[in-house]
Scaffold this active site. Structure first.
Site, PDB file in Angstrom:
ATOM      1  N   CYS A  73      91.607 -22.655  44.507  1.00 32.11           N
ATOM      2  CA  CYS A  73      91.101 -23.713  43.631  1.00 32.11           C
ATOM      3  C   CYS A  73      89.582 -23.648  43.687  1.00 32.11           C
ATOM      4  O   CYS A  73      89.016 -22.917  44.498  1.00 32.11           O
ATOM      5  CB  CYS A  73      91.618 -25.072  44.088  1.00 32.11           C
ATOM      6  SG  CYS A  73      91.512 -26.353  42.824  1.00 32.11           S
ATOM      7  N   CYS A 114      94.115 -24.788  39.955  1.00 31.44           N
ATOM      8  CA  CYS A 114      93.268 -25.561  39.047  1.00 31.44           C
ATOM      9  C   CYS A 114      92.834 -24.655  37.909  1.00 31.44           C
ATOM     10  O   CYS A 114      92.679 -23.444  38.089  1.00 31.44           O
ATOM     11  CB  CYS A 114      92.083 -26.190  39.762  1.00 31.44           C
ATOM     12  SG  CYS A 114      90.833 -25.060  40.350  1.00 31.44           S
ATOM     13  N   CYS A 128      88.577 -13.544  39.040  1.00 29.35           N
ATOM     14  CA  CYS A 128      89.093 -13.440  40.400  1.00 29.35           C
ATOM     15  C   CYS A 128      88.607 -12.126  41.005  1.00 29.35           C
ATOM     16  O   CYS A 128      88.683 -11.083  40.358  1.00 29.35           O
ATOM     17  CB  CYS A 128      90.619 -13.473  40.378  1.00 29.35           C
ATOM     18  SG  CYS A 128      91.331 -14.614  41.562  1.00 29.35           S
TER      19      CYS A 128
END
Length: 303
Positions: free
Chosen positions: A139, A215, A223
């Protein structure tokens, strides 16, 4: 709607009208409905009463009354194992209710649940795994949703899962309401901290198998390349830390996030993921991300 096929699998017992009314009456209460949904995910093993209360965040005295009402109409069966009372869903009764409701619109019965679970199943025990599934929950702030998900995954994984959490822009510490809720539910919070996903990068870090974003901001972030070739899925939920108003409203937001995460985790940990390829696992995990409470972004990404 559940797929149908003529007289498939084991025979479904028929209900009369009064039986159906009793079953519907027992389910016409939110907590009892959630208990049945939870225990259907835990077939055939069932759960101890304390585990049910913890996963649904329901007080013991309230939970006892709901379990008794569901057992009285045959939706649950219980047995004692040592110090624990184990409750398990009785799929045949659920099949019978579905068949009763479908009878008016067609002549084919619903597809019954696949397994013929024993009336008094054994409790699932922890297993020692030389290679547990390594899961990183991500998150933005790593202060609420991801912290709670890490806690539930590690406890419910029973040795089959090793979970961690991190944030792209971590807070200084986990949110106090998240820690208080987890502590009240019996989780060990002594080692919980907010941390950067940088801690899971680099050649010295053990490879990950799965990255779960909880989230929408983290899902949309680029990422990094974590060690290994992890599968990535999105279980987007609203941020309880964004709740405004009195303290009771804020606590309620954290409680709802916890329940939504616990539902997803309970569906995940009861998959035979050790026997599934990444290609088989990905759509199932995506479907779990669409469970009640998913954000619009999560539903859009999973579609």
């Amino acid at each position: 709607m559940t797929p149908r096929r003529p007289n498939a699998g084991r025979p479904t017992p028929k209900l009369d009208t009064m039986d159906a009314v009793a079953l519907l009456g027992a389910l016409a209460q939110p907590t009892r409905l959630e208990i049945v949904r939870l225990l259907m995910r835990y077939r055939p093993h069932g759960l101890a009463a304390g585990d049910i209360g913890r996963l649904l965040a329901v007080a013991h005295n309230t939970l006892s009354a709901h379990l008794a009402a569901l057992e009285q109409v045959g939706l649950l069966a219980s047995r004692r194992e040592g110090r624990h009372i184990i409750f398990a869903a009785q799929a045949a009764r659920a099949d019978a209710l579905q068949a009763f409701l479908a009878e008016a619109c067609c002549t084919e019965g619903p597809l019954p649940c696949a397994d013929a679970a024993p009336a008094f199943p054994a409790r699932r025990d922890p297993v020692a795994s030389e290679r547990p599934l390594r899961v990183l929950v991500v998150c933005t702030g790593n202060s609420a949703r991801s912290i709670m998900a890490e806690a539930v995954l590690n406890r419910e994984g029973l040795g089959r899962i090793q979970a961690f959490s991190a944030g792209s822009r971590p807070q200084e510490a986990p949110h106090p309401l998240a820690l208080r809720l987890l502590s009240d539910l019996g989780y060990d919070i002594s080692e919980m901290r907010s941390k950067s996903w940088d801690e899971f990068l680099g050649p010295e870090v053990a490879p990950l198998d799965l990255v779960v974003t909880v989230c929408d901001d983290a899902s949309e972030s680029a990422c990094p390349a974590f060690p290994g070739v992890p599968l990535r899925v999105h279980w987007g939920l609203d941020d309880p830390a964004a709740a405004t108003g009195p303290e009771s409203a804020k606590r309620a937001a954290f409680l709802q996030s916890y329940r939504d995460l616990a539902a997803r985790v309970s569906a995940f940990v009861n998959l035979p993921f050790e026997q599934m390829s990444l290609q088989e696992l990905q759509p199932v995990l995506a479907a779990i991300g669409r469970m009640d409470g998913a954000t619009a972004k999560a539903l859009e990404q999973a579609a």
